[in-house]
Design an enzyme around this catalytic site. Sequence first.
Site, PDB file in Angstrom:
ATOM      1  N   LYS A   1      45.200  46.971  33.855  1.00 24.14           N
ATOM      2  CA  LYS A   1      44.147  46.790  34.846  1.00 24.14           C
ATOM      3  C   LYS A   1      44.244  47.924  35.867  1.00 24.14           C
ATOM      4  O   LYS A   1      45.299  48.147  36.473  1.00 24.14           O
ATOM      5  CB  LYS A   1      44.297  45.432  35.541  1.00 24.14           C
ATOM      6  CG  LYS A   1      43.954  44.246  34.658  1.00 24.14           C
ATOM      7  CD  LYS A   1      42.476  44.214  34.312  1.00 24.14           C
ATOM      8  CE  LYS A   1      42.089  42.928  33.604  1.00 24.14           C
ATOM      9  NZ  LYS A   1      40.630  42.877  33.321  1.00 24.14           N
TER      10      LYS A   1
ATOM     11  N   LYS B   1      32.590  38.422  25.277  1.00 22.95           N
ATOM     12  CA  LYS B   1      33.363  37.299  25.804  1.00 22.95           C
ATOM     13  C   LYS B   1      32.490  36.054  25.777  1.00 22.95           C
ATOM     14  O   LYS B   1      31.319  36.080  26.187  1.00 22.95           O
ATOM     15  CB  LYS B   1      33.819  37.572  27.247  1.00 22.95           C
ATOM     16  CG  LYS B   1      34.798  38.724  27.398  1.00 22.95           C
ATOM     17  CD  LYS B   1      35.158  38.938  28.861  1.00 22.95           C
ATOM     18  CE  LYS B   1      36.129  40.090  29.043  1.00 22.95           C
ATOM     19  NZ  LYS B   1      36.390  40.373  30.480  1.00 22.95           N
TER      20      LYS B   1
END
Length: 329
Positions: free
Chosen positions: A152, A248
């Site tokens: 991240k 997703k």
Amino acid sequence: MPLRSINLQHRVYPIRGVFRISRGAKTQADAVIVSIGEDGYTGRGECIPYGHYGESVASVLAQIESIAPLIRKGLDLDGLQSVLPPGAARNAVDCALWDLRSRMGGVSVSAYAGLPAALVPVQTAFTISLDTPEAMAVQARLHRDMPILKLKLGGEGDDERVSAVRAAAPTARLIADANESWSPKHLERYLTLFASLGMELLEQPLPAGKDDFLRTFTSPVPLAADESCRDMTSIPGIIGKYEYANIKLDKTGGLTEALRVVRGAREAGMRIMVGCMVGSSLSMAPGIVLAQYADIVHLDGPLLLADDISPALPLQGAVLSADQAVWAV
């Protein structure tokens, strides 16, 4: 008597440590679980409301309760697509209906989706949360046995973060996610270095809706659309900007639309990444169906939790397997 029963549950899963991205941090995952019963069978689905899209546990519960009478009367998968928009609420109901239909019919979800009855176990990337270069290197070293590390990122200092992780985990495959935190200058400044360090993919460097720069930018690292890819209507807008579509379930609103996005992205010549929010094995199980079509899989939600749902999906290292006890895969 109603044809079906429906039960809604808000469940909190504690996260191991802190999960941090460019937009903030959290120590727990708030899930909504939908259970739909009919003739002695129960189908389940789980969603993770996402504040970035204006969702909360309360708003998701309200959306589902608004269509509860339709569900009790026999709402099917096709009908569901027209009564709820893409998002977490529809995902939980959609996945519960897939599960229920399969259990009642004795046919696996994978077979209904046109896949072999036995799903292939999938290898997931493992997330290293946004932190200082030193802290991310520590986490990378602790998890250097994971075949794929997903970093991240947050903008300034990302060159130091990636370099530190590469030094700590020299044999791991690396992918990264900027979560819309970059500007074009970061692309021009960092990506040659990242390519030299072996980075295989970068998700969503620029904000969704503000990524036209990518049409004329030649990236040395393949780019994946995440926030820019929500459902089938997103596909025309990401062609020519991204090599991958990151699909997703909580964005598409369930497996029904997610399978359509897979087909649409493939027809557009794009590669497929399957991603997730931080959720339990129940959230990941439908993702294993999608992952059969994927080039890169990121379904590490259960690996990040201190307490998964029970029963949980079988997990060996970074490999997830389907299990009928969790979902009718």
